[in-house]
Write a protein that holds these residues in place. Structure first.
Motif, PDB file in Angstrom:
ATOM      1  N   LYS A 182       0.839  -1.201   0.000  1.00 52.46           N
ATOM      2  CA  LYS A 182       0.000   0.000   0.000  1.00 52.46           C
ATOM      3  C   LYS A 182       0.874   1.251   0.000  1.00 52.46           C
ATOM      4  CE  LYS A 182      -3.731  -2.462   0.583  1.00 52.46           C
ATOM      5  NZ  LYS A 182      -4.147  -3.086  -0.633  1.00 52.46           N
ATOM      6  N   ASP A 183       0.281   2.378  -0.347  1.00 56.12           N
ATOM      7  CA  ASP A 183       0.870   3.713  -0.242  1.00 56.12           C
ATOM      8  C   ASP A 183       2.255   3.809  -0.876  1.00 56.12           C
ATOM      9  OD1 ASP A 183      -1.464   4.568   1.118  1.00 56.12           O
ATOM     10  OD2 ASP A 183      -0.669   3.765   2.991  1.00 56.12           O
ATOM     11  N   GLN A 184       3.264   4.197  -0.077  1.00 53.33           N
ATOM     12  CA  GLN A 184       4.608   4.416  -0.614  1.00 53.33           C
ATOM     13  C   GLN A 184       5.224   3.128  -1.144  1.00 53.33           C
ATOM     14  OE1 GLN A 184       6.409   6.293   2.825  1.00 53.33           O
ATOM     15  NE2 GLN A 184       6.410   8.263   1.755  1.00 53.33           N
ATOM     16  N   GLY A 185       4.963   2.018  -0.495  1.00 57.64           N
ATOM     17  CA  GLY A 185       5.478   0.732  -0.966  1.00 57.64           C
ATOM     18  C   GLY A 185       4.939   0.399  -2.343  1.00 57.64           C
ATOM     19  N   TYR A 186       3.658   0.667  -2.546  1.00 55.61           N
ATOM     20  CA  TYR A 186       3.026   0.441  -3.848  1.00 55.61           C
ATOM     21  C   TYR A 186       3.720   1.288  -4.915  1.00 55.61           C
ATOM     22  CZ  TYR A 186      -0.393   0.600  -7.625  1.00 55.61           C
ATOM     23  OH  TYR A 186      -0.994   0.539  -8.856  1.00 55.61           O
ATOM     24  N   GLU A 187       3.884   2.558  -4.634  1.00 53.95           N
ATOM     25  CA  GLU A 187       4.486   3.468  -5.615  1.00 53.95           C
ATOM     26  C   GLU A 187       5.923   3.074  -5.936  1.00 53.95           C
ATOM     27  OE1 GLU A 187       2.902   5.645  -7.459  1.00 53.95           O
ATOM     28  OE2 GLU A 187       1.029   5.246  -6.392  1.00 53.95           O
ATOM     29  N   ARG A 188       6.672   2.671  -4.911  1.00 53.73           N
ATOM     30  CA  ARG A 188       8.067   2.249  -5.130  1.00 53.73           C
ATOM     31  C   ARG A 188       8.112   0.991  -5.990  1.00 53.73           C
ATOM     32  NH1 ARG A 188      13.113   2.496  -5.364  1.00 53.73           N
ATOM     33  NH2 ARG A 188      14.541   1.205  -4.170  1.00 53.73           N
ATOM     34  N   GLN A 189       7.285   0.004  -5.665  1.00 56.39           N
ATOM     35  CA  GLN A 189       7.275  -1.238  -6.439  1.00 56.39           C
ATOM     36  C   GLN A 189       6.836  -0.971  -7.871  1.00 56.39           C
ATOM     37  OE1 GLN A 189       5.116  -4.466  -4.628  1.00 56.39           O
ATOM     38  NE2 GLN A 189       5.878  -5.950  -6.117  1.00 56.39           N
ATOM     39  N   LYS A 190       5.815  -0.172  -8.051  1.00 52.18           N
ATOM     40  CA  LYS A 190       5.339   0.170  -9.390  1.00 52.18           C
ATOM     41  C   LYS A 190       6.458   0.821 -10.205  1.00 52.18           C
ATOM     42  CE  LYS A 190       1.951   2.919 -11.868  1.00 52.18           C
ATOM     43  NZ  LYS A 190       1.072   4.056 -11.811  1.00 52.18           N
ATOM     44  N   ALA A 191       7.176   1.765  -9.598  1.00 50.62           N
ATOM     45  CA  ALA A 191       8.264   2.452 -10.300  1.00 50.62           C
ATOM     46  C   ALA A 191       9.377   1.474 -10.682  1.00 50.62           C
ATOM     47  CB  ALA A 191       8.817   3.576  -9.432  1.00 50.62           C
ATOM     48  N   LEU A 192       9.713   0.556  -9.785  1.00 43.80           N
ATOM     49  CA  LEU A 192      10.752  -0.425 -10.086  1.00 43.80           C
ATOM     50  C   LEU A 192      10.324  -1.360 -11.214  1.00 43.80           C
ATOM     51  CD1 LEU A 192      11.927  -1.229  -6.452  1.00 43.80           C
ATOM     52  CD2 LEU A 192      13.289  -0.113  -8.239  1.00 43.80           C
ATOM     53  N   LEU A 193       9.066  -1.784 -11.202  1.00 42.08           N
ATOM     54  CA  LEU A 193       8.570  -2.637 -12.275  1.00 42.08           C
ATOM     55  C   LEU A 193       8.578  -1.893 -13.606  1.00 42.08           C
ATOM     56  CD1 LEU A 193       5.607  -4.436 -10.481  1.00 42.08           C
ATOM     57  CD2 LEU A 193       7.816  -5.433 -11.132  1.00 42.08           C
ATOM     58  N   GLU A 194       8.100  -0.663 -13.593  1.00 39.96           N
ATOM     59  CA  GLU A 194       8.061   0.116 -14.827  1.00 39.96           C
ATOM     60  C   GLU A 194       9.464   0.383 -15.363  1.00 39.96           C
ATOM     61  OE1 GLU A 194       5.543   3.427 -13.738  1.00 39.96           O
ATOM     62  OE2 GLU A 194       3.758   2.344 -14.406  1.00 39.96           O
ATOM     63  N   ALA A 195      10.441   0.533 -14.485  1.00 39.21           N
ATOM     64  CA  ALA A 195      11.830   0.729 -14.919  1.00 39.21           C
ATOM     65  C   ALA A 195      12.362  -0.495 -15.659  1.00 39.21           C
ATOM     66  CB  ALA A 195      12.714   1.048 -13.717  1.00 39.21           C
ATOM     67  N   GLU A 196      11.748  -1.658 -15.400  1.00 38.99           N
ATOM     68  CA  GLU A 196      12.130  -2.893 -16.091  1.00 38.99           C
ATOM     69  C   GLU A 196      11.233  -3.176 -17.292  1.00 38.99           C
ATOM     70  OE1 GLU A 196      12.348  -6.148 -13.331  1.00 38.99           O
ATOM     71  OE2 GLU A 196      14.007  -5.235 -12.249  1.00 38.99           O
ATOM     72  N   GLY A 197      10.342  -2.249 -17.620  1.00 33.64           N
ATOM     73  CA  GLY A 197       9.469  -2.433 -18.774  1.00 33.64           C
ATOM     74  C   GLY A 197       8.178  -3.169 -18.488  1.00 33.64           C
ATOM     75  N   ILE A 198       7.839  -3.323 -17.222  1.00 32.78           N
ATOM     76  CA  ILE A 198       6.581  -3.971 -16.826  1.00 32.78           C
ATOM     77  C   ILE A 198       5.597  -2.860 -16.489  1.00 32.78           C
ATOM     78  CG2 ILE A 198       5.446  -5.461 -15.134  1.00 32.78           C
ATOM     79  CD1 ILE A 198       8.214  -6.794 -14.723  1.00 32.78           C
TER      80      ILE A 198
END
Length: 107
Positions: free
Chosen positions: A69-85
């Motif tokens: 949730k919250d900041q953890g969600y945003e961090r994970q989303k950003a890391l996934l998107e940085a890998e093209g997911i």
């Protein structure tokens, strides 16, 4: 030779998830030998990710969503998107496209 513990197998599996792919908690549990232990996989991630340098961000739930949730969600989303997911507008990862499907049996 001593057989690896469930925790050790989980850690090995998480380390294998390649960039640009994801795995589910339940899929990791099943591959590690206990298909009913998805919560244990989450515990291993929580307790071991930082100290073992695990790619924790590549693990999502069976619906293709980030469980944090919250900041953890945003961090994970950003890391996934940085890998093209990419996540769709509802926050889902397309498992047909991004789910890691390793060849081979249990470790």
């Amino acid at each position: 030779m001593q057989q690896k513990t469930f925790t050790e197998r989980v850690i090995d599996i998480i380390r294998e998830i390649p960039p640009g792919k994801v795995a589910t908690y339940g899929g990791i549990a099943e591959r590690a030998g206990n298909p009913r232990a998805a919560r244990q996989v989450a515990r291993v991630l929580h307790s071991s990710s930082r100290k073992r340098g695990l790619p924790w961000h590549r693990v999502i739930n069976k619906q293709g969503r980030i469980a944090l949730k919250d900041q953890g969600y945003e961090r994970q989303k950003a890391l996934l998107e940085a890998e093209g997911i990419y996540l769709d507008l509802k926050g889902n990862v397309d498992l047909e496209e991004y789910l890691w499907n390793p060849i081979g049996g249990l470790i």
